[in-house]
Write an enzyme that holds these catalytic residues in place. Structure first.
Site, PDB file in Angstrom:
ATOM      1  N   SER A 263       0.858  -1.200   0.000  1.00  0.00           N
ATOM      2  CA  SER A 263       0.000   0.000   0.000  1.00  0.00           C
ATOM      3  C   SER A 263       0.883   1.236   0.000  1.00  0.00           C
ATOM      4  O   SER A 263       2.041   1.184   0.440  1.00  0.00           O
ATOM      5  CB  SER A 263      -0.857   0.023   1.267  1.00  0.00           C
ATOM      6  OG  SER A 263      -0.070   0.484   2.374  1.00  0.00           O
ATOM      7  N   ASP A 264       0.323   2.349  -0.463  1.00  0.00           N
ATOM      8  CA  ASP A 264       1.012   3.599  -0.182  1.00  0.00           C
ATOM      9  C   ASP A 264       0.813   3.854   1.315  1.00  0.00           C
ATOM     10  O   ASP A 264      -0.042   3.247   1.952  1.00  0.00           O
ATOM     11  CB  ASP A 264       0.445   4.734  -1.043  1.00  0.00           C
ATOM     12  CG  ASP A 264       1.430   5.893  -1.120  1.00  0.00           C
ATOM     13  OD1 ASP A 264       1.338   6.697  -2.053  1.00  0.00           O
ATOM     14  OD2 ASP A 264       2.313   5.975  -0.238  1.00  0.00           O
ATOM     15  N   TRP A 265       1.588   4.745   1.834  1.00  0.00           N
ATOM     16  CA  TRP A 265       1.607   4.946   3.292  1.00  0.00           C
ATOM     17  C   TRP A 265       0.335   5.658   3.746  1.00  0.00           C
ATOM     18  O   TRP A 265       0.148   6.839   3.491  1.00  0.00           O
ATOM     19  CB  TRP A 265       2.859   5.714   3.699  1.00  0.00           C
ATOM     20  CG  TRP A 265       4.013   4.812   4.045  1.00  0.00           C
ATOM     21  CD1 TRP A 265       4.701   4.780   5.228  1.00  0.00           C
ATOM     22  CD2 TRP A 265       4.596   3.770   3.241  1.00  0.00           C
ATOM     23  NE1 TRP A 265       5.692   3.826   5.201  1.00  0.00           N
ATOM     24  CE2 TRP A 265       5.640   3.167   4.007  1.00  0.00           C
ATOM     25  CE3 TRP A 265       4.350   3.283   1.965  1.00  0.00           C
ATOM     26  CZ2 TRP A 265       6.416   2.116   3.529  1.00  0.00           C
ATOM     27  CZ3 TRP A 265       5.112   2.220   1.490  1.00  0.00           C
ATOM     28  CH2 TRP A 265       6.139   1.648   2.259  1.00  0.00           C
TER      29      TRP A 265
END
Ligand code: GLC
Length: 737
Positions: A263-265
């Site tokens: 995932s992106d953060w």
């Protein structure tokens, strides 16, 4: 009898010994990875499996301590290895062994149009990540350049899916040869920073498949990327980090991706969707998703205790966590548990040379009337360098790609080093942009505070310019919020800080004016006709000043070409005149569809300020007439197009010969022409090469979203060979039966 007993005892002992020496399968490199995965999986408890699928710190996720399966350590970014941070913070932790080589921004790499530079880039940055014991590099980014306002365009590879595809593949392969996974981002449709965490993008399938997916598809199917990062935005109402269409249907289903989806953060927003919609590793969530930034609450992550509870209660089938763990273990066996991978190296002279070579090949000479450039140091006695970007540190800032660089040669230092005793170099500020450069607890040592007024700075610049042989203005954008920086978009196309007025004023007092625009985005140039020489130089990293000075003085003949269009004004851009950028109430439709960049200019016959693929040289290249091997596409589906290109000048140089194809009549609307091949060739003065291109049926296809398939329609096609998307030198045509 005695012998038999002896034999049995010997065999028994040997078997025991053999058993003792046998490594468990998951630890045995000689075994196929898939077998090792199943063996490791069979040994893991449910808790150990769930621990793998979410972060344990800002940039790491758990391994299996009991089985000796290592942790996963991610690192930003696409331009260099980020400084070590505190366990649960963005701030850098003040280590003293993590100052990296800062490589040029990826727009610069794209501007080289040279896949060999991409391979060199990937190898070099992969060696740095490996040396720092990171097994996942959070890059490269290949989001398409849809609007010149996007704060993160500098991290990506331009407006054309074919160019981005050709450049991203060697980068990935170079990184992964070091036993480090490239994590290609941000998948997908993350083409702006404004409302990036919420905007729901609506785009038709043809545009999705023909414009926004190809670079990711090439990354996966050709680059064999071991990881992909989902993006923050939504598509079809689902967040991209937990999106069944992008991750299950397309990435896994159509492309056969076997790596890990990261995932992106903070890109995960829901346990159920994260479980069933293709995500493998959750990073950067605001702990329990309900409150921001509570540290050490990694057990509250969506895929932590909430997931474990669902598994324990039987509400979710254990196969759901096994699927994720298999992808993560595959990442581990390809990286940290591959005993044969190299050991890397860090911030070395070789990496400095690589950074400089990429920078030198990426700098774009936009305009050079009267051959003002290159500056001849033998005859030029007084050089005035004016502008904040001549001195401003650019490796710090910009968001997650910010770096703690081992060194950074400023443009001014580069010019001074190059001039040496041959010319007197005078510097004045000219304008004030930002007085600091700091991010994540990293502050540049420069003290850029300025007390004088803009008028005083302008007057000083004029005085200095009046008496100089050559004036080099170095301005553009910077890595501050609202400029070329993650998290926000620019508000306007024009240069900030009153630079336009200053440039016009300088042009009035000295005709030998070179304007150097240091940016990761296109900018408006109202003074374009007042200035004889214009250079687009990107964020070039540690070797910035050396590369720029080499090009400005002719030690290097510039060979870069624009990876995106420079529009005259925003209304000349599809996303702004039709595509409803930046969206309304977090809904955005890409109404301009396929017509991004030069595709828009061609369709609407809009002349750009500088076209996609444009870039000059200190020599001139003459193109002969293109020839084609047949007037009808043969049964084998391949045609050869050749074009003679000659260096008609007196300096060696590199030319990027571009091949575009136009479908003269099609049942669906298509761009006038599309880039389908390019070659960067070296030519000595007077040398001529016959450049050869292969045109295949695949180059003629469009994505038919009614049938969900790529197909080519019979009919006439035109092949354009040119020096840029707006500078066609020769055309040939042929028929597809
Ligand atoms: C950031 C960026 C992403 C980066 C990650 C970790 O928000 O979107 O590109 O790799 O978080 O810093």
């Amino acid at each position: 009898m005695k012998k038999t007993v002896l034999l049995i005892i010997t065999l028994f002992v040997l078997t025991i010994m053999q058993a003792q020496n046998t490594l468990p399968v998951y630890l045995d490199d000689s075994k196929p990875i898939e077998q090792r995965i199943e063996d490791a999986l069979s040994r893991m408890t449910l808790e150990e499996k769930v621990a793998l699928v979410h972060a344990q710190s800002k940039f790491s996720s758990a391994g299996v301590q009991r089985l000796g399966i290592p942790e996963n350590w991610m690192t930003d970014g696409p331009h260099g290895i980020r400084a070590e941070v505190f366990w649960d913070e963005w701030d850098q932790a003040g280590w003293t062994n993590d100052s990296c080589m800062a490589f040029p921004a990826l727009t610069c790499l794209a501007a080289t149009w040279n896949p060999e530079m991409a391979a060199l880039y990937g190898k070099s940055i992969g060696e740095e990540a490996r040396y720092r014991n990171k097994n996942v590099l959070l890059g490269p980014g290949v989001n398409i350049y849809r609007t010149p306002l996007n704060g993160r365009n500098f991290e990506y590879m331009g407006e054309d899916p074919y160019l981005a595809s050709r450049m991203v593949v060697p980068y990935i392969q170079g990184v992964q040869k070091n036993g480090v996974a490239a994590c290609v981002k941000h998948f997908a449709l993350n083409n702006q920073e404004k409302d990036r965490h919420t905007v729901n993008v609506t785009v038709d399938d043809r545009t999705l498949y023909e414009i926004y997916l190809p670079a990711f598809k090439a990354a996966v199917t050709e680059g064999k990327a071991w990881a992909i990062m989902g993006s923050y935005n939504r598509y079809k109402g689902q967040w991209a980090c937990q999106n069944e269409y992008l991750l299950n249907d397309i990435l896994r289903g159509e492309w056969g991706f076997d790596g890990a989806v990261v995932s992106d953060w903070g890109g995960v927003n829901n346990t159920e969707q994260a479980i069933y919609h293709g995500l493998d590793m959750e990073f950067g969530s605001w702990t329990n998703g309900l409150s921001e930034g509570k540290s050490n609450a990694y057990d509250s992550y969506y895929l932590a205790d909430p997931f474990l509870d669902l598994l324990r209660s039987g509400k979710v089938n254990p196969e759901e966590v096994d699927k994720k763990v298999r992808n993560i273990l595959r990442l581990v066996f390809r990286t940290t548990m591959d005993r044969n991978r190299p050991f890397g190296s860090f911030a070395t002279p070789e990496h400095g040379l690589a950074a400089r070579q990429i920078a030198e090949e990426g700098i774009v000479l936009l305009k050079n009337t009267d051959n003002l450039l290159p500056i001849r140091l033998e005859t030029t006695k007084k050089i005035a360098v004016i502008g904040e970007n001549a001195i401003k540190m650019m490796t710090i800032g910009g968001g997650s790609s910010s770096l703690k660089a081992k060194y950074e040669i400023s443009p001014l230092d580069g010019i001074k080093n190059k001039a040496g005793k041959r010319a007197d170099v005078v510097y004045v500020r000219g304008y004030v942009g930002e007085e600091t450069a700091e991010q994540d607890g990293l502050k540049s040592a420069q003290n850029l505070t300025e007390t004088r007024s803009p008028e005083a700075l302008l007057a000083e610049a004029i005085d200095v310019a009046k008496v100089a042989d050559v004036v080099i203005f170095i301005g553009g954008l910077n890595k501050h919020d609202g400029q070329d920086c993650e998290g926000a978009d620019r508000e306007e196309l024009g240069l900030p800080y009153g630079q336009d007025q200053l440039i016009s004023a300088l042009a009035k007092v000295n005709k030998n004016l070179v304007v150097v625009i240091l940016s990761g985005n296109a900018v408006a140039m109202p003074w374009v006709n007042e200035v004889p020489a214009i250079v687009e130089t990107w964020y070039l990293g540690s070797e910035a000043g050396n590369a720029l000075a080499n090009v400005l003085t002719g030690d290097v003949n510039p060979s870069g070409k624009l990876p995106f269009t420079f529009p005259v004004q925003l209304s000349d851009v599809g996303a702004h005149s039709l595509g409803d950028y930046p969206g309304k109430d977090y809904e955005e439709t890409y109404h301009e569809g396929l017509f991004v960049g030069y595709r828009w200019n061609d369709k609407n016959k809009i002349k750009p300020l500088f076209p996609f693929g444009h870039g000059l040289s200190y020599t001139q290249f003459a193109y002969g007439k293109a020839a084609i091997s047949a007037k009808t596409m043969p049964a084998n589906g391949q045609l050869i197009v050749t074009v003679p290109v000659k260096n008609a000048g007196n300096k060696a140089g590199k030319e990027i010969v571009q091949l575009y194809i136009g479908d003269e009549k099609s049942s669906l609307v298509r761009p006038v022409k599309e880039l389908k091949s390019f070659r960067k060739i070296d030519l000595a003065p007077g040398e001529e090469k016959n450049v050869e291109f292969t045109v295949s049926v695949d180059d003629l296809k469009f994505f038919d979203d009614t049938k969900h398939e790529w197909r080519a329609e019979p009919g006439k096609f035109t092949v354009y060979v040119g020096a840029s998307s707006a500078d066609m030198r020769s055309t040939v045509d042929f028929e597809l039966k």
